[in-house]
Design an enzyme around this catalytic site. Sequence first.
Site, mmCIF file in Angstrom:
data_model
loop_
_atom_site.group_PDB
_atom_site.id
_atom_site.type_symbol
_atom_site.label_atom_id
_atom_site.label_comp_id
_atom_site.label_asym_id
_atom_site.label_seq_id
_atom_site.Cartn_x
_atom_site.Cartn_y
_atom_site.Cartn_z
ATOM 1 C CG HIS A 164 58.133 15.497 57.398
ATOM 2 N ND1 HIS A 164 59.076 15.652 56.406
ATOM 3 C CD2 HIS A 164 58.294 16.561 58.228
ATOM 4 C CE1 HIS A 164 59.767 16.744 56.619
ATOM 5 N NE2 HIS A 164 59.318 17.325 57.728
ATOM 6 C CD GLU A 195 61.752 15.506 59.612
ATOM 7 O OE1 GLU A 195 61.112 15.974 60.574
ATOM 8 O OE2 GLU A 195 62.861 15.940 59.241
ATOM 9 C CB CYS A 242 61.906 23.013 58.784
ATOM 10 S SG CYS A 242 62.442 21.755 57.613
ATOM 11 C CG HIS A 274 57.182 21.463 56.948
ATOM 12 N ND1 HIS A 274 57.567 22.221 58.035
ATOM 13 C CD2 HIS A 274 57.992 20.374 56.942
ATOM 14 C CE1 HIS A 274 58.573 21.622 58.646
ATOM 15 N NE2 HIS A 274 58.851 20.489 58.015
ATOM 16 C CG HIS A 309 57.063 19.236 62.141
ATOM 17 N ND1 HIS A 309 58.210 18.750 62.698
ATOM 18 C CD2 HIS A 309 57.304 19.268 60.817
ATOM 19 C CE1 HIS A 309 59.099 18.487 61.761
ATOM 20 N NE2 HIS A 309 58.571 18.792 60.608
ATOM 21 C CG ASP A 330 47.880 9.022 60.817
ATOM 22 O OD1 ASP A 330 48.773 9.457 60.062
ATOM 23 O OD2 ASP A 330 46.858 8.452 60.405
ATOM 24 C CG HIS A 331 46.020 12.262 58.802
ATOM 25 N ND1 HIS A 331 46.488 10.974 58.674
ATOM 26 C CD2 HIS A 331 45.855 12.733 57.549
ATOM 27 C CE1 HIS A 331 46.578 10.675 57.392
ATOM 28 N NE2 HIS A 331 46.211 11.724 56.686
#
Length: 136
Positions: free
Chosen positions: A42, A125, A34, A40, A15, A80-81
């Site tokens: 998490h 996170e 960020c 980037h 994100h 996810d991903h």
Amino acid sequence: MKIKAFRKAHFNAAHRLYRKDWSDEKNFQVFGKCSNPKFHGHNYELVVAVTGEIDPETGYLIDLKILKDHIKNEVEEYMDHKNLNEEVEEFATLNPTVENIAVVIWDRLRKKLASKYDIEVTLYETPRNFVTYKGE
């Protein structure tokens, strides 16, 4: 008698924290690294808690397989991903902070779980940064 059951899950996502109506400089001042325009990621850890009464017929609060399946469908397969900003519709106009991600997850699960249950979402996170949302 109220009881609380928990299910853990995880997903990986990228994100960027920023406001489109702000300059890159202001975004960096507020969101720091960020706000990287290249995004980037998490490794999010999720804990979903369901609170309610034990069913006298089954002895269950909730069949945890049902909860597992809802988390898989509504969170893991959905986020996810993914690049949250670009691939998850809620974040087309909502900044994907950990706070907002937790609220989106709660909303998606609330629609799937019976109203007799109270639900709580805790989203990590990082191992040290996390939020909890109970729909309040």
